[in-house]
Design a protein around this motif. Structure first.
Motif, short mmCIF file in Angstrom:
data_model
loop_
_atom_site.label_atom_id
_atom_site.label_comp_id
_atom_site.label_asym_id
_atom_site.label_seq_id
_atom_site.Cartn_x
_atom_site.Cartn_y
_atom_site.Cartn_z
N LYS A 6 0.85 -1.18 0.00
CA LYS A 6 0.00 0.00 0.00
C LYS A 6 0.90 1.24 0.00
O LYS A 6 1.69 1.44 0.93
N LEU A 7 0.77 2.06 -1.03
CA LEU A 7 1.55 3.28 -1.18
C LEU A 7 0.59 4.47 -1.18
O LEU A 7 -0.26 4.58 -2.08
N ASN A 8 0.72 5.34 -0.19
CA ASN A 8 -0.17 6.50 -0.06
C ASN A 8 0.66 7.77 -0.16
O ASN A 8 1.59 7.98 0.62
N ASN A 9 0.31 8.62 -1.13
CA ASN A 9 1.01 9.89 -1.32
C ASN A 9 -0.01 11.00 -1.56
O ASN A 9 -1.10 10.76 -2.11
N ARG A 10 0.33 12.20 -1.13
CA ARG A 10 -0.58 13.33 -1.34
C ARG A 10 -0.87 13.53 -2.83
O ARG A 10 0.03 13.41 -3.66
N GLY A 11 -2.12 13.81 -3.12
CA GLY A 11 -2.54 14.02 -4.49
C GLY A 11 -3.47 15.22 -4.61
O GLY A 11 -4.02 15.70 -3.62
N ASP A 12 -3.67 15.68 -5.82
CA ASP A 12 -4.50 16.85 -6.07
C ASP A 12 -5.97 16.51 -6.30
O ASP A 12 -6.82 17.40 -6.32
N GLY A 13 -6.26 15.25 -6.49
CA GLY A 13 -7.65 14.87 -6.72
C GLY A 13 -7.97 14.80 -8.20
O GLY A 13 -7.07 14.86 -9.04
N PRO A 14 -9.22 14.63 -8.55
CA PRO A 14 -10.37 14.62 -7.64
C PRO A 14 -10.51 13.30 -6.89
O PRO A 14 -9.83 12.32 -7.20
N ILE A 15 -11.40 13.30 -5.89
CA ILE A 15 -11.73 12.04 -5.21
C ILE A 15 -12.35 11.10 -6.23
O ILE A 15 -13.21 11.49 -7.01
N GLY A 16 -11.90 9.87 -6.21
CA GLY A 16 -12.47 8.89 -7.14
C GLY A 16 -11.55 7.70 -7.34
O GLY A 16 -10.51 7.57 -6.70
N GLY A 17 -11.96 6.83 -8.24
CA GLY A 17 -11.19 5.64 -8.55
C GLY A 17 -11.70 4.39 -7.87
O GLY A 17 -11.34 3.28 -8.22
N ARG A 18 -12.56 4.61 -6.84
CA ARG A 18 -13.14 3.47 -6.13
C ARG A 18 -14.47 3.92 -5.56
O ARG A 18 -14.51 4.68 -4.60
N GLY A 19 -15.55 3.45 -6.14
CA GLY A 19 -16.88 3.85 -5.70
C GLY A 19 -17.31 3.13 -4.44
O GLY A 19 -16.61 2.26 -3.92
N PRO A 20 -18.49 3.46 -3.92
CA PRO A 20 -18.99 2.84 -2.68
C PRO A 20 -19.07 1.32 -2.77
O PRO A 20 -18.75 0.62 -1.79
N LEU A 21 -19.49 0.79 -3.91
CA LEU A 21 -19.60 -0.67 -4.04
C LEU A 21 -18.24 -1.33 -3.98
O LEU A 21 -18.05 -2.34 -3.29
N ARG A 22 -17.25 -0.77 -4.70
CA ARG A 22 -15.90 -1.34 -4.65
C ARG A 22 -15.29 -1.19 -3.25
O ARG A 22 -14.60 -2.10 -2.77
N ARG A 23 -15.55 -0.06 -2.59
CA ARG A 23 -15.05 0.14 -1.23
C ARG A 23 -15.61 -0.93 -0.30
O ARG A 23 -14.91 -1.52 0.51
N TRP A 24 -16.93 -1.17 -0.41
CA TRP A 24 -17.55 -2.22 0.42
C TRP A 24 -16.97 -3.58 0.08
O TRP A 24 -16.67 -4.37 0.99
N PHE A 25 -16.79 -3.86 -1.21
CA PHE A 25 -16.28 -5.16 -1.62
C PHE A 25 -14.87 -5.39 -1.07
O PHE A 25 -14.57 -6.47 -0.54
N ASP A 26 -14.01 -4.38 -1.16
CA ASP A 26 -12.63 -4.52 -0.69
C ASP A 26 -12.55 -4.56 0.82
O ASP A 26 -11.93 -5.47 1.40
N ASP A 27 -13.16 -3.56 1.47
CA ASP A 27 -12.93 -3.34 2.90
C ASP A 27 -13.81 -4.20 3.79
O ASP A 27 -13.38 -4.60 4.89
N GLU A 28 -15.01 -4.46 3.36
CA GLU A 28 -15.92 -5.24 4.20
C GLU A 28 -15.97 -6.71 3.76
O GLU A 28 -15.74 -7.61 4.57
N PHE A 29 -16.25 -6.93 2.47
CA PHE A 29 -16.46 -8.31 2.03
C PHE A 29 -15.15 -9.10 1.99
O PHE A 29 -15.04 -10.15 2.64
N LEU A 30 -14.15 -8.60 1.26
CA LEU A 30 -12.90 -9.36 1.13
C LEU A 30 -12.09 -9.37 2.42
O LEU A 30 -11.70 -10.43 2.92
N GLU A 31 -11.83 -8.17 2.99
CA GLU A 31 -10.91 -8.09 4.13
C GLU A 31 -11.54 -8.52 5.45
O GLU A 31 -10.81 -8.76 6.42
N ASN A 32 -12.85 -8.64 5.50
CA ASN A 32 -13.50 -9.05 6.75
C ASN A 32 -14.34 -10.31 6.59
O ASN A 32 -14.05 -11.32 7.21
N THR A 33 -15.36 -10.27 5.74
CA THR A 33 -16.23 -11.44 5.61
C THR A 33 -15.47 -12.65 5.08
O THR A 33 -15.45 -13.72 5.70
#
Length: 433
Positions: free
Chosen positions: A227-254
């Motif tokens: 995981k590489l996190n660096n300051r960026g200018d935006g815009p916010i995007g690249g991962r919508g609510p469904l993908r966020r849920w799939f990655d963070d809740e379904f894959l990493e937890n369920t």
């Protein structure tokens, strides 16, 4: 019936004689003074996210639930009550166009609880929470209140500030914290799989080129998620609510939780499960508000040990962990997590005085593996390791005095401020003597 205190992982339990929920510094001071006069020991709990017994007491347990809220914002500073959860502070700062420059990945912790145990994130330029503190308000063992800050001209008061930022609750009850804040910012997050052998070959380059590096190595495989996190200018995007849920809740937890359950029932299947997990890793890039990128949802319960070592030993440490897992024929389902930090000047910060790499070792809470922690700890000790104060370890005061240059100064300060050990408990007896 006496109230029972249990931590998040369920491995620490206390039966305090009394529990109070103070709503102000004055109420904390009166509670401490009364307890001290009665010969009763006092601890202020956080949210229970420590794996050690640092918060336990058989005396008076102070709950932080009513000691919350942002008290003042201005001039690059925020004054916040000590029991405020990090996720509440993050949202409030964002509403005001502000942020902390760096964060750990667990935001359920209280400000004071996270601070007192040395909680950190990962950062090339900005350290853990203790390195973002500008001032502290403390209730001392005699019930008096003192405030110290980074601009103290008196050397003794400056010493108290440097000692109390990671104070284990041994010097006083932290009732308010003044934190340095920055304007809200976005982070460009890159998540990509890498082979451990390739990562080790490029380790220095990757750490130097990125503001925030966090990676996970899956035991029994050569697979890592970087995981590489660096300051960026935006815009916010690249991962919508469904993908966020799939990655963070379904894959990493369920899904991960279900795989841990399978591994608990059939340990021999763990290497194959890890290989499957490693093969399923995929790349993703997105931009979001900083605190939402830093934070991680952790619903699968685990036990954890973490050590801080000089960053130049990181490659040696990872190779050593890989070898010991093979040598001891261990079956480890959780990844090993690696983060980094610049040197700290907080006396008991695990990053004190040196650029630091943190290695975190986890096991599923239902299948503790003492041999894993024992073997990993032996390796970390050989590499001049310092344990995270809130995570499992077996080090005592004699060892810690040898790896912390200001340890003796901290103990002497504690002897002066709390000679009767009003804030003592069994854990502090071990780590401070």
């Amino acid at each position: 019936m006496r109230e029972v205190f249990r931590n998040w992982a369920g491995n620490q339990v206390a039966h305090p004689a009394e529990v109070q929920t103070p709503a102000s510094t004055d109420e904390v001071a009166k509670a401490v003074a009364r307890a001290a006069a009665a010969g009763r020991r006092v601890r202020m709990a956080g949210s229970g996210h420590s794996f050690t017994g640092v918060a336990l007491t058989d005396g008076l347990l102070l709950r932080p639930d009513a000691l919350t809220g942002v008290r003042e914002v201005g001039d690059g500073r925020v004054r916040v009550a000590a029991g405020t959860p990090l996720h509440v502070l993050n949202a409030e700062l964002h509403r005001r166009g502000l942020a902390l420059a760096n964060l750990g990945d667990i935001t359920a912790q209280t400000i004071a609880g996270a601070l007192q145990t040395g909680t950190h994130g990962t950062g090339r330029d900005v350290g853990g929470l203790a390195d973002q503190v500008a001032g502290l308000e403390l209730v001392l063992a005699d019930g008096t209140v003192t405030r110290v800050g980074e601009d103290e001209a008196d050397p003794k008061r400056r010493d108290l500030f440097d000692a109390a930022r990671v104070g284990l609750g041994a010097l006083g009850v932290v009732t308010e914290v003044t934190l340095k804040v920055v304007p809200s910012f976005l982070l460009r997050a890159v998540r990509r799989p890498m082979r451990l052998t390739a990562l080790l070959g490029r380790l220095d380059e990757i750490l130097a080129a990125n503001e925030h590096v966090d990676f996970f190595w899956f035991p029994h495989t050569d697979a890592c998620l970087v995981k590489l996190n660096n300051r960026g200018d935006g815009p916010i995007g690249g991962r919508g609510p469904l993908r966020r849920w799939f990655d963070d809740e379904f894959l990493e937890n369920t899904v991960f939780g279900a795989l841990c359950e399978i591994g608990a029932r059939v340990p021999a299947a763990i290497p194959a499960i890890n290989r499957l997990s490693g093969a399923a890793l995929s790349a993703v890039e997105f931009t979001d508000v900083s605190y939402r990128v830093f934070a991680t949802v952790r619903r699968v319960r685990f036990l954890e040990m973490e050590y801080a070592i000089p960053v130049e030993h990181l490659g040696t440490a990872l190779r050593g962990v890989r070898d010991l897992i093979d040598r001891e024929r261990l079956r480890i389902s959780f990844p090993v997590e690696v983060r980094v930090s610049p040197p700290s000047d907080a006396w008991l910060s695990p990053a004190y005085g040196r650029a630091t790499a943190y290695l975190a070792f986890h096991v599923f809470h239902r299948t503790p593996e003492p041999r894993y922690f024992e073997a990993a700890e032996r390796l970390m000790v050989r590499l001049d390791g310092r344990p995270h104060w809130g995570k499992l370890h077996t080090r005592d005061a004699a060892y810690l005095a040898a790896v912390y240059p200001r340890f003796g100064d901290f103990v002497a300060l504690r002897d002066r401020l709390d000679p009767n050990r009003v804030f003592g408990n069994a854990y502090l007896d071990t780590v401070l003597g």
